[in-house]
Design an enzyme around this catalytic site. Structure first.
Site, PDB file in Angstrom:
ATOM      1  N   SER A  23       0.807  -1.213   0.067  1.00 46.49           N
ATOM      2  CA  SER A  23      -0.048  -0.023  -0.041  1.00 46.49           C
ATOM      3  C   SER A  23       1.103   1.160  -0.147  1.00 46.49           C
ATOM      4  O   SER A  23       1.948   1.219   0.518  1.00 46.49           O
ATOM      5  CB  SER A  23      -0.692   0.002   1.329  1.00 46.49           C
ATOM      6  OG  SER A  23      -1.392   1.246   1.576  1.00 46.49           O
ATOM      7  N   TYR A  27      -2.185  -0.177  10.705  1.00 47.80           N
ATOM      8  CA  TYR A  27      -2.452  -0.729   9.272  1.00 47.80           C
ATOM      9  C   TYR A  27      -1.206  -0.222   8.697  1.00 47.80           C
ATOM     10  O   TYR A  27      -0.414  -1.191   7.956  1.00 47.80           O
ATOM     11  CB  TYR A  27      -3.504  -0.169   8.664  1.00 47.80           C
ATOM     12  CG  TYR A  27      -3.872  -0.688   7.168  1.00 47.80           C
ATOM     13  CD1 TYR A  27      -3.895  -1.890   7.033  1.00 47.80           C
ATOM     14  CD2 TYR A  27      -3.670   0.330   6.288  1.00 47.80           C
ATOM     15  CE1 TYR A  27      -4.033  -2.242   5.704  1.00 47.80           C
ATOM     16  CE2 TYR A  27      -3.688  -0.195   4.941  1.00 47.80           C
ATOM     17  CZ  TYR A  27      -4.018  -1.516   4.622  1.00 47.80           C
ATOM     18  OH  TYR A  27      -3.986  -1.935   3.203  1.00 47.80           O
TER      19      TYR A  27
END
Length: 245
Positions: free
Chosen positions: A137, A150
């Site tokens: 990501s 995260y």
């Protein structure tokens, strides 16, 4: 060297929806011979099975469970390409009552899941001179405090992906690290993003990275912005040959 998906056998974790499902569709549209659908709920892939028949095969897999992934690898010894798409977002800040639990849960899936997949499938990928693709990501290279845990888990998985590249490349295995921004998925909706890119751009970026022999893939507009800013560092330190230091 360019790597194309035509006539290859692939396996996709988290293949039943969102980015995973789009990846499966793109692999098959570009000539993949067969795709293993690795999911926790084997009843969730009915639509793909109906659409593609015996070109797909559903297998149960929990990436956080080492024994489950070892069993998965024993059922898919003919695999050429493994795409580890499975991941979770707990959306916890750096300080809070739920922070520790959220981080542990995300690390189990986002980091140790990759570790389990890589260890289990390395022998087949080395034998078949295949490819390992990891869905990371943009938050793996810049922590966003609203998604602190995260971001930490994805930074860890990105670091591991770099190590896997250095370990597997000399054995003929291509490794790709994919860094999407906000994507139109359940996870994107959970994160509260209003402007999102379609999952198809992620799937297409994987095929392009394999064909161009590139380690990084930055699929959408936000991701491309990150990629441009990160390029100099990546070229000089991440993908450069630093003599194993």
């Amino acid at each position: 060297m360019s790597y194309t998906i035509g006539n290859k056998i692939a396996l996709v974790t988290g293949a039943n929806r969102g980015i995973g499902k789009s990846i499966v569709e793109h692999l098959l549209a570009n000539g993949a011979k067969k795709v293993y659908l690795a999911v926790r709920n084997t009843a969730s892939t009915g639509e793909l099975e109906k659409s593609y028949g015996d070109r797909v095969k559903t297998l149960r897999a929990d990436v956080a469970d080492k024994r489950s992934i070892q069993a998965l690898a024993e059922q898919a010894t003919d695999v050429d390409v493994v795409i580890n798409n499975a991941g979770i977002l707990a959306s916890a800040p750096a300080i809070g009552a739920d922070t520790e639990a959220a981080l542990k849960n995300e690390l189990d899936i986002n980091l140790f899941g990759l570790l389990n997949v890589a260890n289990a499938f390395a022998p087949a990928l080395e034998q078949n001179k295949g490819a390992l693709v990891q869905l990371n990501s943009v938050v793996s290279i810049r922590n966003f405090s609203a998604f602190a845990t995260y971001s930490v888990s994805k930074a860890a998985s990105y670091s591991l992906t770099q190590a896997l590249r250095e370990t597997l490349a000399p054995k003929g295995v291509k490794v790709v690290s994919v860094h999407p921004g906000p994507i139109d998925t359940d996870m994107g909706a959970q994160a509260g993003f209003d402007q999102v890119a379609p999952a198809s751009v992620v799937a297409q970026s994987i095929l392009e990275a394999l064909e161009k022999d590139e380690f990084h893939a930055f699929p959408d507009e936000m991701a491309k912005m990150f990629g441009e800013g990160y390029k100099s560092y990546a070229d000089n330190f991440v993908t450069a040959d630093l003599g194993g230091e």
